[in-house]
Design an enzyme around this catalytic site. Structure first.
Site, PDB file in Angstrom:
ATOM      1  CG  HIS A   1      -0.508  -0.476   2.485  1.00  0.00           C
ATOM      2  ND1 HIS A   1       0.646  -0.020   3.073  1.00  0.00           N
ATOM      3  CD2 HIS A   1      -1.029  -1.381   3.349  1.00  0.00           C
ATOM      4  CE1 HIS A   1       0.807  -0.615   4.235  1.00  0.00           C
ATOM      5  NE2 HIS A   1      -0.183  -1.459   4.422  1.00  0.00           N
TER       6      HIS A   1
ATOM      7  CG  ASP B   1      -4.741  -2.720   3.429  1.00  0.00           C
ATOM      8  OD1 ASP B   1      -4.877  -3.732   4.146  1.00  0.00           O
ATOM      9  OD2 ASP B   1      -4.284  -1.649   3.869  1.00  0.00           O
TER      10      ASP B   1
HETATM   11 ZN   LIG Z   1      -0.525  -2.554   6.165  1.00  0.00          ZN
END
Ligand SMILES: [Zn+2]
Length: 442
Positions: free
Chosen positions: A245, A318
């Site tokens: 991320h 995520d």
């Molecule tokens: Zn993370």
């Protein structure tokens, strides 16, 4: 769950098939027989076959047929937090989102730091069916950042990478040894890049808006410092290093430089970091609290450019389910994270429609690129291959309705938002694992 039996024939008629791995972008018929792509091409579905009564014909005109997606980063919460999500609901959400493969993070309870837990996750997923689950093992025992796990055992049990995600592995010494150890198995080490000393008590990105709201900020430099150090360690060890991320323009710059020198560095970006900025926090919405935080337009622009030019290899969700207990509270109390598996298409194809992300690179970033990082066979649209694909209506307007999400948790700021793009069908491992309620048969 609908499934195409081994003798069933499925025809996608007149689809726009896009597979960057094969430089394919053409209107074709795709014939699935016995779970494999038997024929692909203009006119591949002959009149004889169509009329034979043996085939189910799906009118795919005006629709996109893509290789099914591969997620490098999902939290399915089993074992330990099944009230937020479990492997069955998580894989159902993945199927509905267009995924055939999901790599799941190790911050379960207990942490996935052993062969036994890795094996139990794989076994549970096989029982459930649907998309394939690939565990990511922890780097350190209990994700405490001290003692390395038995990576050989984890890999033998099915782990495709190691990560202490949820926490950053901050010790340079432990990180160095982790990279050296993982290199002997060619396992990628996935880092959640956050210098915790710089982010204590942070609620959101540190900038003008955090100042205005009076909230403690998470500065970009806390991400950049770790990525820079890790790149140096990856260079020193020759190991495969993957940044989870990516959210800051500084981290993008460091990754670009590392790649230009031929280092084995890869990176992913989430749909929410590509679509939203810290301005979303102006209403103190706990659904917009994520880690790393939503940043500024200058970061979003850098992330889109890096995705377009391949500096960022993959899109990863995520997917981080939290129940209303952890989310319907004050911002300071709320757990960070949002769900993502079912939102990739509406969020990202909306950006494609607005000309902000190129379609072919996006498809590559959802299919071949993440599969390569996890050393999985990439789903692809080619004759003879197992059918792993998804049918997408990129034009259809959609308003995100929490009641229709398969995920047990509904924590996403996209609820109620008008977007574009719907997954109509997903095939994984040669079987139909998801089909939209609206009829699409001819
Ligand atoms: Zn993370």
């Amino acid at each position: 769950m609908p499934s195409a039996g081994d003798d069933a024939i499925l025809i996608f008629s007149g689809a726009r098939a896009v597979d960057p791995a094969r430089e394919l972008d053409a209107v074709v018929d795709v014939v699935i027989e016995g779970g494999r792509i038997a024929r692909l091409g203009a006119g591949a579905a002959t009149d004889e076959l169509r009329r034979s009564g043996r085939a189910r014909v799906i009118d795919a005109r005006g629709k996109l047929l893509l290789p099914a997606f591969v997620d490098l980063h999902a939290h399915l919460r089993e074992p330990g937090h099944e009230y937020k999500e479990d492997i069955a609901s998580g894989l159902a959400a993945a199927a509905a989102g267009g995924f055939a493969h999901v790599c799941v993070m190790a911050n379960t309870k207990p942490v996935n730091d052993s062969r036994a837990i890795t094996e139990s996750m794989v076994a549970r997923a096989r029982e459930v069916g649907g998309p394939a689950l690939h565990p990511i093992g922890a780097i350190t025992m209990g994700q405490k950042g001290e003692q390395l796990t038995e990576m050989a055992d984890l890999r033998d049990a099915g782990a495709v990478a190691v990560s202490d995600d949820g926490r950053c592995l901050t010790s340079s010494n432990v990180m160095r040894r982790a990279l050296e150890y993982a290199r002997t198995f060619d396992l990628p080490v996935i880092q959640h890049a956050e210098d915790h000393a710089l982010t204590e008590g942070a609620q959101m990105h540190e900038g003008r808006i955090s100042t205005r709201l009076g909230l403690r900020g998470w500065p970009r430099v806390a991400e950049d410092i770790i990525v820079a150090r890790d790149v140096l360690l990856a260079e020193a060890t020759g190991a495969r290093y993957h940044v989870a991320h990516v959210s800051s323009y500084g981290a993008v710059r460091i990754i670009r430089e590392a790649k230009s020198r031929g280092l084995r560095v890869t990176a992913e970006v989430t749909p929410h970091h590509l679509a939203l900025t810290d301005a979303s926090l102006l209403g103190y919405d706990p659904f917009c609290k994520v880690n790393p935080p939503l940043r500024e337009q200058v970061d979003v622009d850098a992330l889109r450019a890096a995705l377009a030019d391949g500096t960022i290899d993959a899109v990863a969700t995520d997917h981080a389910p939290h129940s209303s207990l952890e989310k319907e509270c004050e911002l300071a109390e709320a757990s960070p994270g949002m769900i993502g598996l079912e939102l990739v298409v509406p969020v990202l194809f909306d950006l494609v429609a607005r000309g902000l992300v190129p379609l072919t690179r996006l498809v590559d970033a959802l299919t071949r690129a993440p599969a390569r990082i996890a050393a999985l066979e990439p789903p692809t649209l080619a004759e003879g291959k197992v059918a792993e694909l998804c049918l997408v209506d990129a034009e259809r307007a959609v308003t995100i309705d929490p009641a229709r999400l398969r995920s047990k948790s509904k924590n996403t700021p996209f609820v109620g938002k008008a977007l574009r793009g719907v997954v109509l069908m997903t095939m994984a491992g040669g079987r139909v694992v998801f089909e939209d309620a609206a009829p699409i048969d001819r």
